[in-house]
Design a protein around this motif. Structure first.
Motif, short mmCIF file in Angstrom:
data_model
loop_
_atom_site.label_atom_id
_atom_site.label_comp_id
_atom_site.label_asym_id
_atom_site.label_seq_id
_atom_site.Cartn_x
_atom_site.Cartn_y
_atom_site.Cartn_z
N GLY A 1 19.48 -88.19 19.06
CA GLY A 1 20.30 -88.37 17.87
C GLY A 1 19.79 -87.62 16.66
O GLY A 1 19.33 -86.48 16.76
N PRO A 2 19.86 -88.25 15.49
CA PRO A 2 19.50 -87.55 14.23
C PRO A 2 18.02 -87.22 14.13
O PRO A 2 17.59 -86.58 13.18
CB PRO A 2 19.90 -88.55 13.15
N TRP A 3 17.24 -87.69 15.08
CA TRP A 3 15.80 -87.39 15.06
C TRP A 3 15.50 -86.07 15.74
O TRP A 3 14.40 -85.54 15.61
CB TRP A 3 15.03 -88.52 15.78
N GLN A 4 16.48 -85.55 16.47
CA GLN A 4 16.24 -84.28 17.15
C GLN A 4 16.39 -83.12 16.18
O GLN A 4 17.30 -83.13 15.34
CB GLN A 4 17.26 -84.09 18.27
N VAL A 5 15.51 -82.14 16.29
CA VAL A 5 15.62 -80.95 15.44
C VAL A 5 16.36 -79.89 16.25
O VAL A 5 15.88 -79.46 17.29
CB VAL A 5 14.22 -80.45 15.02
N ILE A 6 17.55 -79.52 15.76
CA ILE A 6 18.39 -78.67 16.60
C ILE A 6 18.31 -77.18 16.24
O ILE A 6 18.72 -76.34 17.01
CB ILE A 6 19.87 -79.15 16.59
N ASN A 7 17.76 -76.90 15.06
CA ASN A 7 17.61 -75.49 14.66
C ASN A 7 18.90 -74.69 14.85
O ASN A 7 18.86 -73.57 15.35
CB ASN A 7 16.47 -74.82 15.44
N ASN A 8 20.01 -75.30 14.48
CA ASN A 8 21.29 -74.63 14.65
C ASN A 8 22.07 -74.84 13.36
O ASN A 8 22.49 -75.95 13.03
CB ASN A 8 22.03 -75.25 15.84
N TYR A 9 22.23 -73.76 12.61
CA TYR A 9 22.84 -73.87 11.28
C TYR A 9 24.21 -74.54 11.34
O TYR A 9 24.52 -75.41 10.52
CB TYR A 9 22.96 -72.47 10.65
N PHE A 10 25.04 -74.14 12.32
CA PHE A 10 26.41 -74.66 12.35
C PHE A 10 26.42 -76.17 12.59
O PHE A 10 27.16 -76.91 11.95
CB PHE A 10 27.23 -73.94 13.42
N ARG A 11 25.54 -76.62 13.51
CA ARG A 11 25.49 -78.06 13.79
C ARG A 11 24.85 -78.83 12.64
O ARG A 11 25.28 -79.91 12.26
CB ARG A 11 24.78 -78.32 15.11
N ASP A 12 23.81 -78.24 12.06
CA ASP A 12 23.16 -78.89 10.91
C ASP A 12 24.14 -79.01 9.74
O ASP A 12 24.15 -80.01 9.02
CB ASP A 12 21.94 -78.08 10.46
N ARG A 13 24.92 -77.95 9.54
CA ARG A 13 25.86 -77.95 8.42
C ARG A 13 26.84 -79.10 8.54
O ARG A 13 27.12 -79.81 7.58
CB ARG A 13 26.59 -76.60 8.38
N LYS A 14 27.35 -79.28 9.76
CA LYS A 14 28.30 -80.38 10.00
C LYS A 14 27.60 -81.73 9.77
O LYS A 14 28.12 -82.60 9.08
CB LYS A 14 28.82 -80.27 11.44
N MET A 15 26.39 -81.85 10.35
CA MET A 15 25.68 -83.13 10.26
C MET A 15 25.31 -83.47 8.81
O MET A 15 25.51 -84.60 8.35
CB MET A 15 24.41 -83.05 11.11
N LEU A 16 24.81 -82.49 8.09
CA LEU A 16 24.27 -82.79 6.76
C LEU A 16 25.35 -82.82 5.67
O LEU A 16 25.21 -83.53 4.68
CB LEU A 16 23.17 -81.79 6.40
N ARG A 17 26.42 -82.05 5.89
CA ARG A 17 27.46 -82.03 4.86
C ARG A 17 28.57 -83.04 5.10
O ARG A 17 29.16 -83.55 4.16
CB ARG A 17 28.12 -80.64 4.82
#
Ligand SMILES: Cc1cc2nc3c(=O)[nH]c(=O)nc-3n(C[C@H](O)[C@H](O)[C@H](O)COP(=O)(O)OP(=O)(O)OC[C@H]3O[C@@H](n4cnc5c(N)ncnc54)[C@H](O)[C@@H]3O)c2cc1C
Length: 501
Positions: free
Chosen positions: A456-472
């Protein structure tokens, strides 16, 4: 005297200035201060002064998302990046919030008061100042500013020349007409070799093992075209940025899904640059592309000086330093007046400051990162760590935006405390950077870097597109990040929200 602000940021580098700008841009209405150990803005780009210092990320993605990088150069030199960060700070009125010359030594969280107490040392006078804040933001980068990584080589004491580490470049180093050996194969070594070749008698790049190197055009032809066509800078920047993020991702993705094809493409491009004179074995790594950060050279400058003979490359092991140079395992001797030890960084978290939560010392290595931005069990704190497989700023920007979302959410609901606490099943032993790269400094830094989680949110995915969705976009209240009100310390955990496994 104790000073209090809502948000206390440690570090006035690219990330710290970025967070400060976001606090204003996202209208958080929070007061803030920045504690910066140095006497200038810019962090890395103020510290490193070696010849040719430049980014190895393209500036469309290394620049902030909210402020265009004006220029057509793909990579930028250190002073221009420093100036860009400084100009950004100026534009957002950040400078008057910075306390320069303050080294943060400890930060203590008190749950009784919901407050951080931070001690900062004025290294000039020895005075210690205390600051308090509701939130703490670590923007200290990832390495030790005082000491670079510098292995001790046998026979060093016999060497009659000078040994220099790029992190501590002597301002008056005169290498004109001198024989220089640069030890290393990373971004710093491949920058130094062409830059020093102009004035040195000869430069030898001495590497233990090869790295993937790719040549980029010095100027971005699309950016040049847009400038000629008078496309507004903000639009050109947005378009170029979107393209570069996608290209970067595609290159990284290809290396993961089809490493053999990725390797073939990269090596074929190097072969074209080298011509027939230089042995490909110096550029044929044993690892797969993007297992370590890909190195880039503008206009193939490194290959040019190798082809011209101004510089040469040797792949071998150091047996010992001698009075006049370096003797290699193969028996070859490299004469040298100056040796540059471009051997890398020493990883350090929080600039060496110690953290405590309610009297308990925090060992960062034992903590798991939540959404790549918060540390488990550490309330009201953000830690900015950028990408290692893409431009640092892409992630630093997202983390800052996410933090501001949290602040605004807390204000709207009257919360004063937030914390994410990992369960046992969330944890893993892998370092936060472990999944992405196997570079030497990352392996050496394993002892201090926080962990990434197992799910889940503890995994570091190093993927801008996925991070952008998750964080924004994803809800702030996800059932993991918990909030509490001032009076009732009862934790608010929305019942409807479920943990993402
Ligand atoms: C030579 C070099 C080239 C690089 N090139 C690239 C690149 O091309 N692309 C890329 O993505 N990344 C690159 N990086 C990584 C780079 O560090 C980041 O991109 C980015 O500059 C980090 O910004 P930052 O503000 O997070 O950290 P830093 O730039 O390291 O700034 C941290 C700031 O915190 C301050 N600080 C630290 N500890 C304390 C303390 N205890 N108290 C008070 N202040 C403190 C420091 O003085 C500094 O000003 C490079 C790194 C190096 C060393």
């Amino acid at each position: 005297m104790t000073r209090h602000v809502d948000v206390l940021i440690i570090g006035a580098g690219l990330s710290g200035i970025g967070v400060a700008c976001h606090l204003t841009r996202e209208q958080t209405g929070r007061s803030y201060a920045i504690l910066e150990r140095r006497t200038a803005i810019g962090g890395t780009w103020d510290l490193f002064r070696y010849p040719g210092i430049r980014s190895d990320s393209d500036m469309m993605t290394f620049g902030y998302g909210f402020r265009p990088w004006i220029g057509t150069k793909v990579l930028a030199d250190g002073p221009s990046i420093r100036q860009y960060v400084e100009d950004t700070a100026e534009e957002y009125g950040v400078k008057e919030h910075i306390h320069f010359g303050r080294k943060v030594t400890t930060a203590r969280w008190s749950s009784a008061e919901n407050i951080w107490t931070v001690e900062a040392l004025d290294e000039q006078t020895g005075a210690v100042e205390t600051f308090t804040s509701n939130f703490l933001v670590g923007c200290t980068g990832y390495y030790d500013y005082d000491n670079g990584y510098r292995p001790e080589f046998p026979g060093e004491a016999d060497f009659g020349g000078q040994i220099v580490h790029p992190q501590h470049w002597p301002e008056d180093l005169d290498y004109r007409g001198k024989r220089v050996v640069v030890i290393g194969s990373g971004a710093t070594a491949i920058t130094l070799v062409p830059a020093m070749s102009k004035d040195a008698a000869h430069v030898t790049m001495l590497q233990r093992s090869p790295t993937y190197i790719t040549a980029l055009p010095a100027d971005d032809p699309v950016a040049v075209g847009m400038k000629l066509a008078r496309v507004p800078a903000a639009i050109a920047y947005r378009a170029g940025r979107a393209r570069n993020i996608a290209l970067q991702r595609a290159s990284f993705q290809l290396s993961r899904t089809n490493p053999a094809a990725s390797r073939k493409v990269l090596l074929a491009a190097v072969r074209l640059q080298l011509g027939s004179k230089i042995d490909m074995r110096h550029f044929t790594p044993s690892y797969n592309p993007w297992d370590q950060r890909l190195c880039v050279v503008p206009s193939g400058d490194l290959f040019k000086v190798l082809r011209s003979g101004e510089a040469s490359i040797v792949t071998d092991r150091i047996e010992t330093f001698t009075e006049t140079g370096i003797r290699l395992a193969s028996g070859e001797e490299l004469p040298a007046d100056i040796v540059i030890s471009a051997t890398g960084l020493r990883v350090q978290m929080l600039g060496g400051a110690t953290l405590e939560v309610d009297g308990e010392p925090v060992v960062t290595r034992d903590r798991v990162v939540y959404k790549g931005a918060l540390l488990d069990g550490i309330p009201n704190a953000l830690m900015v760590l950028g990408y290692t497989n893409a431009s640092w700023t892409l992630k630093a920007d997202l983390a800052a935006e996410y933090f501001c979302r949290i602040l605004n959410h807390m204000k709207a609901r009257g919360y004063t405390k937030m914390v994410a606490v990992a369960e046992e099943a969330d944890r893993s032993t892998e370092s936060v950077m472990g999944g992405a790269l196997t570079s030497g400094y990352i392996q050496r830094g394993d002892a201090v870097m926080p962990r990434q989680g197992a799910r889940g949110p503890w995994q570091v995915i190093n993927n801008y597109f996925r991070d952008r969705k998750m964080l924004r976009k994803e809800p702030i209240e996800d059932g993991v990040l918990t909030f509490s009100h001032p009076e009732a310390e009862a934790v608010v955990r929305p019942l409807a929200a479920k943990r993402t496994a």
